[in-house]
Design a protein around this motif. Structure first.
Motif, PDB file in Angstrom:
ATOM      1  N   GLY A 159      -4.354   1.801   4.232  1.00 44.63           N
ATOM      2  CA  GLY A 159      -5.083   0.668   4.647  1.00 44.63           C
ATOM      3  C   GLY A 159      -5.708   0.002   3.616  1.00 44.63           C
ATOM      4  N   THR A 160      -6.496   0.535   2.767  1.00 40.42           N
ATOM      5  CA  THR A 160      -7.063   0.138   1.869  1.00 40.42           C
ATOM      6  C   THR A 160      -6.250  -0.945   0.751  1.00 40.42           C
ATOM      7  N   TRP A 161      -5.102  -0.401   0.651  1.00 42.77           N
ATOM      8  CA  TRP A 161      -4.020  -1.436  -0.382  1.00 42.77           C
ATOM      9  C   TRP A 161      -3.420  -2.320   0.577  1.00 42.77           C
ATOM     10  N   THR A 162      -3.219  -2.249   1.715  1.00 39.06           N
ATOM     11  CA  THR A 162      -2.762  -3.287   2.595  1.00 39.06           C
ATOM     12  C   THR A 162      -3.679  -4.411   2.620  1.00 39.06           C
ATOM     13  N   ARG A 163      -4.717  -4.040   2.571  1.00 39.80           N
ATOM     14  CA  ARG A 163      -6.207  -5.092   2.636  1.00 39.80           C
ATOM     15  C   ARG A 163      -6.015  -5.782   1.304  1.00 39.80           C
ATOM     16  N   ARG A 164      -5.940  -5.099   0.301  1.00 40.27           N
ATOM     17  CA  ARG A 164      -6.149  -5.534  -1.219  1.00 40.27           C
ATOM     18  C   ARG A 164      -4.656  -6.385  -1.440  1.00 40.27           C
ATOM     19  N   LEU A 165      -3.450  -5.872  -1.068  1.00 41.24           N
ATOM     20  CA  LEU A 165      -2.446  -6.614  -1.504  1.00 41.24           C
ATOM     21  C   LEU A 165      -1.563  -7.348  -0.458  1.00 41.24           C
ATOM     22  N   ARG A 166      -2.327  -7.520   0.904  1.00 44.66           N
ATOM     23  CA  ARG A 166      -1.916  -8.138   1.942  1.00 44.66           C
ATOM     24  C   ARG A 166      -0.623  -8.119   2.152  1.00 44.66           C
ATOM     25  N   ASN A 167      -0.060  -6.835   2.080  1.00 46.29           N
ATOM     26  CA  ASN A 167       1.214  -6.444   2.288  1.00 46.29           C
ATOM     27  C   ASN A 167       1.565  -4.964   2.599  1.00 46.29           C
TER      28      ASN A 167
END
Length: 166
Positions: A20-28
């Motif tokens: 979830g954290t990295w989905t928000r950061r990477l937008r993917n």
């Protein structure tokens, strides 16, 4: 039914949070899942028994992998741009440019045929400019073993590319 994964020091309970954290950061989400996968592989391959804070350790490991990936992409993009600029300025020939792009693709395909450590050694030394000592430390190997991996990789590339380009 999803298989049960072993709870190694509480790392797996943080999987969804990490994604979830990295989905928000990477937008993917796919990239975030790939990053989480790479993070867990690195954690499971390391000596993580002494880790006191698994959540923080996972997030820091993911951050390190992401930064390494961005650096690698930046360098690759710069190298491709430089190769294209050189091809265009030196010959002005679109065919020459296509050969340069095909060569880069052939090298990339040949590298995927090698074991992971061979690829890491090649990329870290030839693209990122690390010394054999730095690579040996990262991989927990001797400098002699790093040199053997590089020799194996260069021989493999020579064999794969030998007949393709004069």
């Amino acid at each position: 039914m999803t298989p049960k994964l072993p709870r190694r020091h509480g790392f797996f309970e943080h999987y969804e949070e990490l994604v979830g954290t990295w989905t928000r950061r990477l937008r993917n989400r796919q990239q975030a899942e790939d990053l989480a996968h790479d993070t867990f592989v690195r954690v499971l391959e390391s000596d993580s028994a002494a880790v006191q804070q698994p959540r923080a350790y996972l997030h820091q490991t993911a951050r390190n992998i992401a930064v390494d990936g961005y650096r690698r992409e930046d360098r690759r993009g710069a190298m491709e741009s430089e190769a294209i600029d050189h091809s265009v300025s030196s010959s002005g020939d679109p065919e020459h440019l296509m050969h340069a792009i095909q060569l880069a693709d052939s090298i990339e395909r040949a590298l995927t045929e090698l074991p992971v450590n061979c690829r890491k050694v090649f990329v870290w030394q030839k693209i990122e400019g690390l010394t054999q000592a730095e690579i040996a430390e990262r991989l927990g190997l001797s400098k002699n073993m790093v040199e053997k991996y590089m020799i194996r990789t260069l021989r493999h590339l020579r064999d794969r590319l030998e007949g393709l380009y004069p």
